[in-house]
Write a protein that holds these residues in place. Sequence first.
Motif, PDB file in Angstrom:
ATOM      1  N   ALA A   1      50.028  45.983  47.790  1.00 37.00           N
ATOM      2  CA  ALA A   1      49.208  44.801  47.522  1.00 37.00           C
ATOM      3  C   ALA A   1      48.063  44.690  48.529  1.00 37.00           C
ATOM      4  O   ALA A   1      46.912  44.425  48.153  1.00 37.00           O
ATOM      5  CB  ALA A   1      50.071  43.541  47.552  1.00 37.00           C
ATOM      6  N   VAL A   2      48.360  44.896  49.799  1.00 33.12           N
ATOM      7  CA  VAL A   2      47.324  44.822  50.839  1.00 33.12           C
ATOM      8  C   VAL A   2      46.312  45.947  50.642  1.00 33.12           C
ATOM      9  O   VAL A   2      45.097  45.741  50.769  1.00 33.12           O
ATOM     10  CB  VAL A   2      47.959  44.853  52.247  1.00 33.12           C
ATOM     11  N   ASN A   3      46.788  47.129  50.288  1.00 30.25           N
ATOM     12  CA  ASN A   3      45.872  48.234  50.036  1.00 30.25           C
ATOM     13  C   ASN A   3      44.911  47.919  48.892  1.00 30.25           C
ATOM     14  O   ASN A   3      43.729  48.275  48.959  1.00 30.25           O
ATOM     15  CB  ASN A   3      46.655  49.511  49.727  1.00 30.25           C
ATOM     16  N   GLU A   4      45.387  47.273  47.844  1.00 36.08           N
ATOM     17  CA  GLU A   4      44.516  46.916  46.723  1.00 36.08           C
ATOM     18  C   GLU A   4      43.371  46.010  47.179  1.00 36.08           C
ATOM     19  O   GLU A   4      42.224  46.206  46.794  1.00 36.08           O
ATOM     20  CB  GLU A   4      45.306  46.247  45.605  1.00 36.08           C
ATOM     21  N   ALA A   5      43.696  45.011  47.991  1.00 40.67           N
ATOM     22  CA  ALA A   5      42.654  44.100  48.480  1.00 40.67           C
ATOM     23  C   ALA A   5      41.664  44.843  49.375  1.00 40.67           C
ATOM     24  O   ALA A   5      40.447  44.657  49.259  1.00 40.67           O
ATOM     25  CB  ALA A   5      43.287  42.928  49.226  1.00 40.67           C
ATOM     26  N   LEU A   6      42.168  45.691  50.260  1.00 41.88           N
ATOM     27  CA  LEU A   6      41.291  46.467  51.146  1.00 41.88           C
ATOM     28  C   LEU A   6      40.425  47.440  50.349  1.00 41.88           C
ATOM     29  O   LEU A   6      39.218  47.560  50.587  1.00 41.88           O
ATOM     30  CB  LEU A   6      42.123  47.240  52.175  1.00 41.88           C
ATOM     31  N   ALA A   7      41.032  48.123  49.398  1.00 46.19           N
ATOM     32  CA  ALA A   7      40.294  49.104  48.595  1.00 46.19           C
ATOM     33  C   ALA A   7      39.208  48.433  47.761  1.00 46.19           C
ATOM     34  O   ALA A   7      38.105  48.984  47.606  1.00 46.19           O
ATOM     35  CB  ALA A   7      41.260  49.878  47.694  1.00 46.19           C
ATOM     36  N   ASN A   8      39.487  47.245  47.223  1.00 51.68           N
ATOM     37  CA  ASN A   8      38.464  46.524  46.466  1.00 51.68           C
ATOM     38  C   ASN A   8      37.262  46.214  47.342  1.00 51.68           C
ATOM     39  O   ASN A   8      36.110  46.321  46.898  1.00 51.68           O
ATOM     40  CB  ASN A   8      39.033  45.237  45.875  1.00 51.68           C
ATOM     41  N   THR A   9      37.517  45.832  48.588  1.00 50.24           N
ATOM     42  CA  THR A   9      36.405  45.565  49.500  1.00 50.24           C
ATOM     43  C   THR A   9      35.605  46.835  49.743  1.00 50.24           C
ATOM     44  O   THR A   9      34.376  46.827  49.668  1.00 50.24           O
ATOM     45  CB  THR A   9      36.920  44.988  50.835  1.00 50.24           C
TER      46      THR A   9
END
Length: 143
Positions: A46-54
């Motif tokens: 979940a954290v990776n998804e938010a970071l990757a979107n940025t």
Amino acid sequence: MPAAAESRHHSDVADAVSVGRMREEFSRWLRQFGLAPDRHADLVLAVNEALANTAEFAYRRHRKPGAVTLTVRCDPANDSLTVTVTDEGAWREPSDDGNPQLRGRGIPLMEALADEVVIDSSPTGTTVRMRFDQVSNPSSAMA
């Protein structure tokens, strides 16, 4: 879970290398909670998804990527972690490009893995806040 509230804060450039490093640092830090492997992987994903979107979208209109900030707050009283990913870029509106199988699954994935997801976007940036409940492992001893 640590006995007292603990916060971690890390900022870096929003590119693939930096957000990958932030994800790995978060995963290492998260090990102190003694979560089951599946639960640990869910939080990291979940954290990776938010970071990757940025890294992929926030600064697409800029010459070079700006900053991404990852803040994690541990709340032992509520047995929860709150993870915030913040950027100063532009929100990318979901588009219907006719091929939903290739894009657009990051936010639903975060919503499925976290107990609460709040996304705030403005002209000055985007903040993704995720809360994860029941993060302590009662069978793990505190060091």
